[in-house]
Design a protein around this motif. Structure first.
Motif, PDB file in Angstrom:
ATOM      1  N   ASP A 140       1.228  13.820  -9.933  1.00  0.00           N
ATOM      2  CA  ASP A 140      -0.689  13.709  -9.999  1.00  0.00           C
ATOM      3  C   ASP A 140      -0.540  12.460 -10.196  1.00  0.00           C
ATOM      4  OD1 ASP A 140       1.044  13.128 -12.453  1.00  0.00           O
ATOM      5  OD2 ASP A 140      -1.428  14.135 -13.774  1.00  0.00           O
ATOM      6  N   LEU A 141       0.152  11.332 -10.692  1.00  0.00           N
ATOM      7  CA  LEU A 141      -0.438   9.909 -10.623  1.00  0.00           C
ATOM      8  C   LEU A 141       0.002   9.302  -8.786  1.00  0.00           C
ATOM      9  CD1 LEU A 141      -1.641   7.493 -11.566  1.00  0.00           C
ATOM     10  CD2 LEU A 141       0.969   6.845 -12.280  1.00  0.00           C
ATOM     11  N   ALA A 142       0.690   9.793  -8.426  1.00  0.00           N
ATOM     12  CA  ALA A 142       1.036   9.715  -6.837  1.00  0.00           C
ATOM     13  C   ALA A 142      -0.094   9.887  -6.013  1.00  0.00           C
ATOM     14  CB  ALA A 142       3.170  10.242  -6.792  1.00  0.00           C
ATOM     15  N   ILE A 143       0.032  11.290  -5.962  1.00  0.00           N
ATOM     16  CA  ILE A 143      -1.411  11.817  -5.306  1.00  0.00           C
ATOM     17  C   ILE A 143      -2.249  11.252  -5.486  1.00  0.00           C
ATOM     18  CG2 ILE A 143      -2.277  13.720  -5.141  1.00  0.00           C
ATOM     19  CD1 ILE A 143       0.570  14.080  -4.221  1.00  0.00           C
ATOM     20  N   ALA A 144      -2.787  11.119  -7.142  1.00  0.00           N
ATOM     21  CA  ALA A 144      -4.227  10.226  -7.162  1.00  0.00           C
ATOM     22  C   ALA A 144      -3.649   8.478  -6.093  1.00  0.00           C
ATOM     23  CB  ALA A 144      -4.608   9.776  -8.292  1.00  0.00           C
ATOM     24  N   SER A 145      -3.143   8.265  -6.960  1.00  0.00           N
ATOM     25  CA  SER A 145      -2.687   6.602  -6.161  1.00  0.00           C
ATOM     26  C   SER A 145      -2.726   7.012  -4.520  1.00  0.00           C
ATOM     27  CB  SER A 145      -1.473   6.115  -7.114  1.00  0.00           C
ATOM     28  OG  SER A 145      -0.972   4.761  -6.066  1.00  0.00           O
ATOM     29  N   GLY A 146      -1.989   8.207  -3.784  1.00  0.00           N
ATOM     30  CA  GLY A 146      -2.192   8.001  -2.128  1.00  0.00           C
ATOM     31  C   GLY A 146      -3.229   7.720  -1.667  1.00  0.00           C
ATOM     32  N   LEU A 176      -5.895   6.232   0.612  1.00  0.00           N
ATOM     33  CA  LEU A 176      -6.003   6.849   1.497  1.00  0.00           C
ATOM     34  C   LEU A 176      -7.680   5.982   1.712  1.00  0.00           C
ATOM     35  CD1 LEU A 176      -5.838  10.848   1.702  1.00  0.00           C
ATOM     36  CD2 LEU A 176      -5.481   9.326   3.628  1.00  0.00           C
ATOM     37  N   ALA A 177      -8.556   5.800   0.257  1.00  0.00           N
ATOM     38  CA  ALA A 177      -9.973   5.252   0.289  1.00  0.00           C
ATOM     39  C   ALA A 177      -9.739   3.974   1.280  1.00  0.00           C
ATOM     40  CB  ALA A 177     -10.530   5.515  -1.146  1.00  0.00           C
ATOM     41  N   HIS A 178      -8.515   3.113   1.171  1.00  0.00           N
ATOM     42  CA  HIS A 178      -9.166   1.991   1.401  1.00  0.00           C
ATOM     43  C   HIS A 178      -8.642   1.624   3.280  1.00  0.00           C
ATOM     44  CE1 HIS A 178      -6.520   0.118  -1.996  1.00  0.00           C
ATOM     45  NE2 HIS A 178      -7.984   0.056  -2.263  1.00  0.00           N
ATOM     46  N   CYS A 179      -8.279   3.292   3.507  1.00  0.00           N
ATOM     47  CA  CYS A 179      -7.939   3.201   4.887  1.00  0.00           C
ATOM     48  C   CYS A 179     -10.067   3.957   5.577  1.00  0.00           C
ATOM     49  CB  CYS A 179      -7.277   4.060   5.568  1.00  0.00           C
ATOM     50  SG  CYS A 179      -4.629   3.725   5.048  1.00  0.00           S
ATOM     51  N   VAL A 180     -10.098   4.600   4.528  1.00  0.00           N
ATOM     52  CA  VAL A 180     -11.176   4.864   5.433  1.00  0.00           C
ATOM     53  C   VAL A 180     -12.490   3.675   4.717  1.00  0.00           C
ATOM     54  CG1 VAL A 180     -13.258   6.998   4.335  1.00  0.00           C
ATOM     55  CG2 VAL A 180     -10.226   7.242   4.552  1.00  0.00           C
ATOM     56  N   ALA A 193      -6.884   5.384  -9.664  1.00  0.00           N
ATOM     57  CA  ALA A 193      -7.027   5.718  -8.737  1.00  0.00           C
ATOM     58  C   ALA A 193      -7.454   7.837  -8.768  1.00  0.00           C
ATOM     59  CB  ALA A 193      -5.198   6.037  -8.952  1.00  0.00           C
ATOM     60  N   GLN A 194      -7.455   8.563  -9.626  1.00  0.00           N
ATOM     61  CA  GLN A 194      -8.241   9.180  -9.574  1.00  0.00           C
ATOM     62  C   GLN A 194      -9.477   9.481  -9.377  1.00  0.00           C
ATOM     63  OE1 GLN A 194      -6.000   8.773 -12.277  1.00  0.00           O
ATOM     64  NE2 GLN A 194      -4.841   9.670 -13.236  1.00  0.00           N
ATOM     65  N   THR A 195     -10.855   8.855 -10.167  1.00  0.00           N
ATOM     66  CA  THR A 195     -12.019   7.868  -9.846  1.00  0.00           C
ATOM     67  C   THR A 195     -12.396   8.030  -7.907  1.00  0.00           C
ATOM     68  OG1 THR A 195     -11.801   7.279 -11.469  1.00  0.00           O
ATOM     69  CG2 THR A 195     -13.512   7.195  -9.889  1.00  0.00           C
ATOM     70  N   HIS A 196     -11.402   7.538  -7.259  1.00  0.00           N
ATOM     71  CA  HIS A 196     -11.185   6.979  -6.168  1.00  0.00           C
ATOM     72  C   HIS A 196     -10.396   8.461  -4.883  1.00  0.00           C
ATOM     73  CE1 HIS A 196     -11.600   2.561  -5.132  1.00  0.00           C
ATOM     74  NE2 HIS A 196      -9.748   3.061  -5.954  1.00  0.00           N
ATOM     75  N   ALA A 197     -10.183   9.455  -5.861  1.00  0.00           N
ATOM     76  CA  ALA A 197      -9.846  10.766  -5.181  1.00  0.00           C
ATOM     77  C   ALA A 197     -10.704  11.857  -4.994  1.00  0.00           C
ATOM     78  CB  ALA A 197      -8.366  11.113  -5.825  1.00  0.00           C
ATOM     79  N   VAL A 198     -11.671  12.105  -6.633  1.00  0.00           N
ATOM     80  CA  VAL A 198     -12.687  12.139  -6.872  1.00  0.00           C
ATOM     81  C   VAL A 198     -14.110  12.295  -5.992  1.00  0.00           C
ATOM     82  CG1 VAL A 198     -14.454  13.515  -7.773  1.00  0.00           C
ATOM     83  CG2 VAL A 198     -11.961  12.951  -9.287  1.00  0.00           C
TER      84      VAL A 198
END
Ligand code: NAD
Length: 353
Positions: free
Chosen positions: A162-168, A172-176, A254-259
Motif C-alpha cells: 500500500d505504501l509502494a502504491i501511494a508513494s508511486g 505520478l503527482a510530480h509528473c502530472v 504520499a496517500q494525500t497525493h494519491a487521493v
C-alpha cells in the motif's frame, strides 16, 4: 519554439546493488572522510549494512527522523553535524529522511549523498521543508540539492504494497504537475510523460502479486524522472493543496497525493490542451483524468480524505486553509468555490463514481 530550462546539477547512479557497490567511490568523488549518516525507523538496519565498507568514514548516525521535519528535529540534527565536525551527509530512506539531511545542508552547506528508498523524489529537488506549530514552511535553495543520488531498486522491495502504491502516486503527482508547473518546458514534459509510463508499468507489476526486478526498476526510474521534472517545473495547485492539508492535519504525505491527484487533474484537464492527451497516452487511457482515476481503482489506491483521517468537522477549515493560498498560478483560474468543490469531492468515499 522558445523556452528556458534551468537544468539542475548532480550525479545520478542507477542500478541494482549500486547503493553498496558505489558508495566508496562516491565518497571519494566528494572527498568525504567524516560523514553523518541520516537514517531512521525501518531503513536504519539497511543503511548500516550498506555502509559497512565505508564504516571508518561514518562519523555519526542521526536516527531521529520524523515526518515533515519538525523544528526540534532540525535543531538536533544540525547540532549533531556541527559537534561531530561532519564533512558530508548520507541519507538512506524516504522523503522524511532526505528532508532531514536537507535541513542540515540548508545552514551548513554540507554536500548530501542521497539513497532514496521510496518514490517521493525529494532527492532530485532543491526544495526543503520544516514544520513548526503544525504549519509546514517550504523553501528553495540549491544548497539542499543532493550532490549525488544513488538509485538502487533492491532497497524498495521492502516497502509494504500500500505504501509502494501511494508513494508511486506521489511520483505520478510530480509528473502530472510538471505539465503545468510555472517552470514547465518541453524537456520537463518529455521526462514527465516518460515518468508516467514507467510508474504506471511498475505499479501494475508490483501490484500484480509476482513483481519482477524490472517492475521495481521501472517504478524507481519513474520516480527519478518525476522528481527531476518536478524540480524544474515547480509546484502548482495540486502540491499547494497537499502541503496545506499535510501540514495542518498531519495527513500521510504520499496517500494525500494519491487521493487529491485525480481531482486536481479533472479540474485542470480541459485547460491544458494537448498536454491532457500526452498524460492520457502515457497512462494508456483515452482520457487523462479518467485514466488516472481508473489506475487508482485498479491499484486499490486510497480514494478519499476521510479514510486518511480528515474529519467532516475539519472540512471547512481545510477549505479555508487552502483558499488562503489563493491566488495560485494554474492553467485554469481557481476560486475559493473551486477549492471547496475539489476538497468536498475528495473528502467523501467515492463508491460508485
Ligand atoms: P517517509 O520518508 O516518511 O516514509 C514513510 C514510511 O516508510 C516511514 O515509516 C519509513 O520508515 C518507511 N520506509 C521508507 N522506505 C522504506 C522501505 N524501503 N521499506 C520499508 N519501509 C520504508 O515518506 P515519503 O512519502 O517517502 O516522504 C514524505 C516526506 O517527504 C514528506 O515530508 C514530504 O513533504 C517530503 N517530500 C519532499 C519533497 C521535496 O522536494 N522537498 C518531495 C517529495 C516529498
Amino acid at each position: 519554439m522558445r523556452f528556458d530550462y534551468d537544468q539542475l546539477p548532480g550525479t545520478v547512479v542507477f542500478g541494482r546493488g549500486a547503493a553498496q557497490a558505489e558508495l566508496a567511490a562516491q565518497f571519494d568523488a566528494l572527498g568525504l572522510q567524516n560523514v553523518m549518516l541520516v537514517a531512521g525507523g525501518s531503513t536504519l538496519a539497511e543503511a548500516r549494512r550498506l555502509t559497512s565498507e565505508v564504516d571508518d568514514r561514518i562519523g555519526s548516525v542521526f536516527t531521529n527522523v520524523l515526518p515533515h521535519v519538525p523544528t526540534a528535529v532540525a535543531e538536533e540534527a544540525r547540532a549533531q553535524a556541527l559537534a561531530t565536525g561532519a564533512d558530508g551527509l548520507l541519507s538512506v530512506g524516504g522523503g522524511s529522511t532526505t528532508g532531514t539531511a536537507k535541513i542540515v545542508a540548508l545552514t551548513s552547506h554540507l554536500p548530501i549523498i542521497a539513497i532514496p528508498t521510496t518514490y517521493a523524489g525529494s532527492e532530485m529537488t532543491p526544495v526543503w521543508g520544516l514544520t513548526t506549530d503544525a504549519r509546514k514552511e517550504t523553501g528553495i535553495d540549491r544548497a539542499v540539492l543532493p550532490r549525488t543520488v544513488i538509485y538502487d531498486s533492491t532497497l524498495t522491495r521492502t516497502l509494504p504494497l500500500d505504501l509502494a502504491i501511494a508513494s508511486g502516486f506521489n511520483a505520478l503527482a510530480h509528473c502530472v504537475e510538471a505539465f503545468w508547473g510555472p517552470g514547465e518546458n518541453p524537456v520537463t514534459s518529455l521526462h514527465a510523460g516518460a515518468g508516467i509510463r514507467a510508474l504506471a508499468e511498475g505499479m501494475r507489476g508490483v501490484h500484480g502479486g509476482a513483481p519482477t526486478d524490472d517492475d521495481y526498476d521501472q517504478l524507481l526510474y519513474g520516480a527519478y524522472l518525476a522528481g527531476s521534472s518536478f524540480a524544474v517545473a515547480g509546484s502548482g495547485l495540486h502540491h499547494k493543496i497537499c502541503h496545506a492539508l499535510g501540514g495542518a492535519f498531519n495527513l500521510p504525505h504520499a496517500q494525500t497525493h494519491a487521493v487529491m491527484l485525480p481531482h486536481v487533474l479533472a479540474f485542470n484537464a480541459g485547460s491544458i490542451g494537448a498536454d491532457a492527451d500526452a498524460i492520457a497516452a502515457a497512462l494508456g487511457a483515452p482520457k487523462a483524468a479518467e485514466g488516472l482515476w481508473s489506475l487508482g481503482r485498479e491499484l486499490d489506491s486510497p480514494d478519499n480524505l476521510e479514510a486518511l483521517g480528515l474529519k467532516a468537522s475539519q472540512l471547512d477549515e481545510a477549505i479555508a486553509i487552502v483558499s488562503a493560498k489563493l491566488p495560485i498560478a494554474n492553467p485554469r483560474p481557481v476560486t475559493p468555490d473551486d477549492i471547496a468543490a475539489i476538497l468536498t469531492a475528495a473528502f467523501s468515499p467515492a463508491a460508485g463514481r
